[in-house]
Design an enzyme around this catalytic site. Sequence first.
Site, PDB file in Angstrom:
ATOM      1  N   ARG A  33      -6.086  -0.080  -2.253  1.00  0.00           N
ATOM      2  CA  ARG A  33      -6.131  -1.218  -3.343  1.00  0.00           C
ATOM      3  C   ARG A  33      -6.817  -2.322  -2.618  1.00  0.00           C
ATOM      4  O   ARG A  33      -7.019  -2.276  -1.457  1.00  0.00           O
ATOM      5  CB  ARG A  33      -4.622  -1.550  -3.563  1.00  0.00           C
ATOM      6  CG  ARG A  33      -3.781  -0.702  -4.260  1.00  0.00           C
ATOM      7  CD  ARG A  33      -2.285  -1.062  -4.691  1.00  0.00           C
ATOM      8  NE  ARG A  33      -1.606  -0.866  -3.486  1.00  0.00           N
ATOM      9  CZ  ARG A  33      -1.410  -1.756  -2.509  1.00  0.00           C
ATOM     10  NH1 ARG A  33      -1.579  -3.046  -2.404  1.00  0.00           N
ATOM     11  NH2 ARG A  33      -0.712  -1.537  -1.425  1.00  0.00           N
ATOM     12  N   TYR A 186     -10.161   4.257  -7.353  1.00  0.00           N
ATOM     13  CA  TYR A 186      -8.828   4.363  -6.657  1.00  0.00           C
ATOM     14  C   TYR A 186      -7.479   4.286  -7.318  1.00  0.00           C
ATOM     15  O   TYR A 186      -7.246   3.328  -7.955  1.00  0.00           O
ATOM     16  CB  TYR A 186      -8.611   3.593  -5.223  1.00  0.00           C
ATOM     17  CG  TYR A 186      -7.507   3.734  -4.540  1.00  0.00           C
ATOM     18  CD1 TYR A 186      -7.085   4.778  -3.665  1.00  0.00           C
ATOM     19  CD2 TYR A 186      -6.387   2.706  -4.568  1.00  0.00           C
ATOM     20  CE1 TYR A 186      -6.140   5.060  -3.091  1.00  0.00           C
ATOM     21  CE2 TYR A 186      -5.221   2.942  -4.077  1.00  0.00           C
ATOM     22  CZ  TYR A 186      -5.191   4.043  -3.337  1.00  0.00           C
ATOM     23  OH  TYR A 186      -3.917   4.468  -2.515  1.00  0.00           O
ATOM     24  N   LYS A 195       0.661   0.028 -10.485  1.00  0.00           N
ATOM     25  CA  LYS A 195       0.947  -1.261  -9.941  1.00  0.00           C
ATOM     26  C   LYS A 195       0.720  -2.517 -10.856  1.00  0.00           C
ATOM     27  O   LYS A 195       1.451  -3.139 -10.786  1.00  0.00           O
ATOM     28  CB  LYS A 195      -0.075  -1.374  -8.575  1.00  0.00           C
ATOM     29  CG  LYS A 195       0.150  -0.247  -7.646  1.00  0.00           C
ATOM     30  CD  LYS A 195       1.216  -0.108  -6.908  1.00  0.00           C
ATOM     31  CE  LYS A 195       1.508   0.749  -5.979  1.00  0.00           C
ATOM     32  NZ  LYS A 195       3.059   1.008  -5.441  1.00  0.00           N
ATOM     33  N   HIS A 215       9.331  -2.567  -6.351  1.00  0.00           N
ATOM     34  CA  HIS A 215       8.586  -1.824  -5.522  1.00  0.00           C
ATOM     35  C   HIS A 215       9.616  -0.819  -4.800  1.00  0.00           C
ATOM     36  O   HIS A 215       9.675  -1.298  -3.485  1.00  0.00           O
ATOM     37  CB  HIS A 215       7.533  -2.173  -4.629  1.00  0.00           C
ATOM     38  CG  HIS A 215       6.622  -1.531  -3.735  1.00  0.00           C
ATOM     39  ND1 HIS A 215       5.841  -1.939  -2.839  1.00  0.00           N
ATOM     40  CD2 HIS A 215       6.028  -0.346  -4.350  1.00  0.00           C
ATOM     41  CE1 HIS A 215       4.939  -0.836  -2.475  1.00  0.00           C
ATOM     42  NE2 HIS A 215       5.126   0.087  -3.333  1.00  0.00           N
ATOM     43  N   SER A 237       3.970  -0.510   0.934  1.00  0.00           N
ATOM     44  CA  SER A 237       3.218   0.900   1.009  1.00  0.00           C
ATOM     45  C   SER A 237       3.006   1.486   2.321  1.00  0.00           C
ATOM     46  O   SER A 237       2.791   0.771   3.266  1.00  0.00           O
ATOM     47  CB  SER A 237       1.851   0.395   0.248  1.00  0.00           C
ATOM     48  OG  SER A 237       2.073  -0.139  -0.846  1.00  0.00           O
ATOM     49  N   CYS A 239       5.137   2.799   4.055  1.00  0.00           N
ATOM     50  CA  CYS A 239       6.184   2.599   5.011  1.00  0.00           C
ATOM     51  C   CYS A 239       7.541   3.474   4.938  1.00  0.00           C
ATOM     52  O   CYS A 239       8.626   3.151   5.129  1.00  0.00           O
ATOM     53  CB  CYS A 239       6.639   1.251   4.880  1.00  0.00           C
ATOM     54  SG  CYS A 239       5.547   0.099   5.717  1.00  0.00           S
ATOM     55  N   ASP A 262       8.553   5.070  -6.071  1.00  0.00           N
ATOM     56  CA  ASP A 262       7.716   3.793  -5.885  1.00  0.00           C
ATOM     57  C   ASP A 262       8.230   2.755  -6.768  1.00  0.00           C
ATOM     58  O   ASP A 262       8.071   1.731  -6.193  1.00  0.00           O
ATOM     59  CB  ASP A 262       6.349   4.186  -6.056  1.00  0.00           C
ATOM     60  CG  ASP A 262       5.208   3.388  -5.679  1.00  0.00           C
ATOM     61  OD1 ASP A 262       5.373   2.745  -4.511  1.00  0.00           O
ATOM     62  OD2 ASP A 262       4.260   2.984  -6.254  1.00  0.00           O
ATOM     63  N   ARG A 355      -4.131  10.834  -0.640  1.00  0.00           N
ATOM     64  CA  ARG A 355      -3.024  10.948  -1.458  1.00  0.00           C
ATOM     65  C   ARG A 355      -2.773  12.120  -1.955  1.00  0.00           C
ATOM     66  O   ARG A 355      -4.045  12.861  -2.317  1.00  0.00           O
ATOM     67  CB  ARG A 355      -3.198   9.929  -2.431  1.00  0.00           C
ATOM     68  CG  ARG A 355      -3.117   8.290  -2.115  1.00  0.00           C
ATOM     69  CD  ARG A 355      -1.678   7.916  -1.633  1.00  0.00           C
ATOM     70  NE  ARG A 355      -1.737   6.659  -0.999  1.00  0.00           N
ATOM     71  CZ  ARG A 355      -0.831   5.591  -1.191  1.00  0.00           C
ATOM     72  NH1 ARG A 355       0.529   6.129  -1.612  1.00  0.00           N
ATOM     73  NH2 ARG A 355      -0.691   5.009  -0.248  1.00  0.00           N
TER      74      ARG A 355
HETATM   75  P1  GDP Z   1       5.349   5.113   0.911  1.00  0.00           P
HETATM   76  O1  GDP Z   1       4.035   5.064   1.005  1.00  0.00           O
HETATM   77  O2  GDP Z   1       6.291   3.980   1.123  1.00  0.00           O
HETATM   78  O3  GDP Z   1       5.741   5.975   0.117  1.00  0.00           O
HETATM   79  O4  GDP Z   1       5.528   5.846   2.468  1.00  0.00           O
HETATM   80  P2  GDP Z   1       5.507   7.539   2.775  1.00  0.00           P
HETATM   81  O5  GDP Z   1       6.923   8.212   2.647  1.00  0.00           O
HETATM   82  O6  GDP Z   1       4.446   8.324   2.146  1.00  0.00           O
HETATM   83  O7  GDP Z   1       5.426   7.350   4.497  1.00  0.00           O
HETATM   84  C1  GDP Z   1       4.249   6.758   4.888  1.00  0.00           C
HETATM   85  C2  GDP Z   1       4.237   7.288   6.198  1.00  0.00           C
HETATM   86  O8  GDP Z   1       5.122   7.147   6.988  1.00  0.00           O
HETATM   87  C3  GDP Z   1       3.724   8.844   6.419  1.00  0.00           C
HETATM   88  O9  GDP Z   1       2.855   9.214   7.437  1.00  0.00           O
HETATM   89  C4  GDP Z   1       5.166   9.186   6.960  1.00  0.00           C
HETATM   90  O10 GDP Z   1       5.057  10.446   7.606  1.00  0.00           O
HETATM   91  C5  GDP Z   1       5.687   7.922   7.735  1.00  0.00           C
HETATM   92  N1  GDP Z   1       7.433   7.978   7.817  1.00  0.00           N
HETATM   93  C6  GDP Z   1       8.132   8.107   6.644  1.00  0.00           C
HETATM   94  N2  GDP Z   1       9.177   7.948   6.963  1.00  0.00           N
HETATM   95  C7  GDP Z   1       9.399   7.831   8.175  1.00  0.00           C
HETATM   96  C8  GDP Z   1      10.490   7.699   9.189  1.00  0.00           C
HETATM   97  O11 GDP Z   1      11.833   7.654   8.833  1.00  0.00           O
HETATM   98  N3  GDP Z   1      10.132   7.629  10.783  1.00  0.00           N
HETATM   99  C9  GDP Z   1       8.831   7.614  11.137  1.00  0.00           C
HETATM  100  N4  GDP Z   1       8.682   7.449  12.410  1.00  0.00           N
HETATM  101  N5  GDP Z   1       7.739   7.686  10.005  1.00  0.00           N
HETATM  102  C10 GDP Z   1       8.071   7.857   8.666  1.00  0.00           C
HETATM  103  P1  PGA Z   2       2.999   3.908  -1.718  1.00  0.00           P
HETATM  104  O1  PGA Z   2       2.313   3.564  -3.332  1.00  0.00           O
HETATM  105  O2  PGA Z   2       3.988   2.594  -1.864  1.00  0.00           O
HETATM  106  O3  PGA Z   2       3.748   4.809  -1.966  1.00  0.00           O
HETATM  107  O4  PGA Z   2       2.075   3.740  -0.600  1.00  0.00           O
HETATM  108  C1  PGA Z   2       0.868   3.148  -3.459  1.00  0.00           C
HETATM  109  C2  PGA Z   2       0.480   1.879  -3.054  1.00  0.00           C
HETATM  110  O5  PGA Z   2       1.531   0.977  -2.924  1.00  0.00           O
HETATM  111  O6  PGA Z   2      -0.610   1.533  -2.821  1.00  0.00           O
HETATM  112 MN    MN Z   3       3.587   1.664  -3.694  1.00  0.00          MN
HETATM  113 MN    MN Z   4       4.973   6.709  -1.648  1.00  0.00          MN
END
Ligand code: GDP
Ligand code: PGA
Ligand code: MN
Ligand code: MN
Length: 573
Positions: A33, A186, A195, A215, A237, A239, A262, A355
């Site tokens: 983004r 993207y 979003k 979010h 994002s 996290c 999300d 992704r």
């Molecule tokens: P989103 O973008 O908020 O949905 O985040 P994701 O679930 O896709 O996670 C983003 C990154 O954080 C990935 O590389 C995960 O492996 C890592 N991650 C997610 N949960 C945890 C956790 O509980 N502990 C750690 N250390 N890393 C995590």
């Molecule tokens: P994420 O979603 O929160 O799973 O990373 C896409 C974004 O926020 O860009």
């Molecule tokens: Mn997101």
């Molecule tokens: Mn996600």
Amino acid sequence: MLITRLLETGSIVPLPKYKNCYLATSSPSDVARVESKTFICTADRREAVNVPKAGVKGQLGNWMSPEDADAAIAERFPGCMKGRTMYVIPFSMGPLDSPYSKIGVQLTDSAYVVCSMRIMTRIGNQVLEKLGSSSSEGYFVKALHSVGWPAEGHPAQRSQWPCDPERTIILHKPEINEIVSYGSGYGGNSLLGKKCFALRIGSSIARREGWLAEHMLILGITDPKGTKRYVAAAFPSACGKTNMAMMRPTLPGYKVECVGDDIVWMRFDQKGQLRAINPEFGFFGVAPGTSRTTNPVAMDTVFENTIFTNVARTSDGGVYWEGMEDPEPGVTITDWLGEPWTPGSTKPAAHPNSRFCTPASQCPMIDPHWESPEGVPIDAILFGGRRPKGVPLVYEAFDWKHAVFIGAAMKSEATAAAEHKGKEIMHDPFAMRPFFGYNFGHYLQHWLSMETAVPNVKLPKVFHVNWFRKDDQGKYMWPGYGENCRVLEWILLRIDNEPGTAVPTPIGNVPTREKFDLEGIQVDFDGLFDVPVDFWKNEIEEIAKFLYDQVDEDLPEEIKEQIDNLLKRLNSQ
Ligand code: GDP
Ligand code: PGA
Ligand code: MN
Ligand code: MN
């Protein structure tokens, strides 16, 4: 079929190791983004964004006047789709039979976008039929998208991934429910239901209509006694939302089911219960870090009917990314830029923000109520982020106003999901910094007003979590992933008002050792829950400055009081 067309033009390649899976690799300058090129356009600037103190640069969104927006559109759009196909996608955010759902129509010149929208939203004739019916008032959000290439007078980019990064712009007109996006393919910039609609335009509609567009993931958790609760969680994002939404709990007897990963649309019903829907139909998840050990559920979801973007490719027709199990011996890897890759390579095989785009219905633990028109009842809300220092594993807000303050004070280490560089700790209130559709001061007021949203309102309990605290050696102190259910277990005890479960600290309630299950894992409980007073004095000073500087005249009195109260609690330590 559009997939055939994309294969012919080389925009995607097949992944014969799996069923109906494809890989797209983008231009290296179109991988995330672009917050700096994203604008909210309203007649009155103060409607769109908070107005910072004089001399302070605003961090919570960009404003553009409708006139300038129209000029930007006029500079870019005329002739931009010349000689190519324009697709019209009617789509629904939310289940078609839900009163909470909303309809959009996206125009785009990208077949990749059409194929991705088909996974991420409910599209097609069923939507047009609903749009034509009287109950939906014929109202829809207009979403216009062009990749902007080839454009006259502008040099060719990679033809497999047309885009115009220099002139990329993403415009939102909340007053007339319109989105215009130019120059990027993207996901976050081009799948306009996500979003742009569900968060930016959505939050602004939500304010007018008295609900919340956030979010957040939504999960259902059933305890060993069979009681089921739903929890929503806002993390910035990259996290951990997708991982948590698909968590496989390590504690015996617990079951987690996924509603969304999300975005949440939620409101208090007439009985005072907060109810939520997931407006999306698929997952657009971060690939790196996803593995059989971290997120087996995602691994069971993504190898059918999925479009991967910017991951690496294996010689046996599969995909590869950092953190995934090694491919079989003899199998070679091609990185996301098309170069040969070996474990010794200095550059990553997959882009850090690569992704998977996959249908939610394929998730083996999708919640039986994930498409319920009335939504699922939410009993707790979690805020969280990547905080290497000072922030405990979990703490609980004292009350609603304190909860809103905790959301406002959220910070997190920058990730690859947007254009920011490095690991700077950034403010990210409510994990919404890139997604606010209106003035953040008004947004805070809107959240505060939920305390009296309906008579007999049943406010959810609110918590802050941090899976990412590090020790002095720089190692994560908490195992994370499936072990995060231990935090959820404690949260369930708090929802049930179990006695003896929490002790107050200046920043909120933390678990007692007796009521926090650590059986079977080796962690430093005291270290994980330590609330260092000096750290927090600095922190609150910095947060106060940020909020006063950024929100200035629109900062609600209640938030100022929360700042003062926290300072007093810290000073009396
Ligand atoms: P989103 O973008 O908020 O949905 O985040 P994701 O679930 O896709 O996670 C983003 C990154 O954080 C990935 O590389 C995960 O492996 C890592 N991650 C997610 N949960 C945890 C956790 O509980 N502990 C750690 N250390 N890393 C995590
Ligand atoms: P994420 O979603 O929160 O799973 O990373 C896409 C974004 O926020 O860009
Ligand atoms: Mn997101
Ligand atoms: Mn996600």
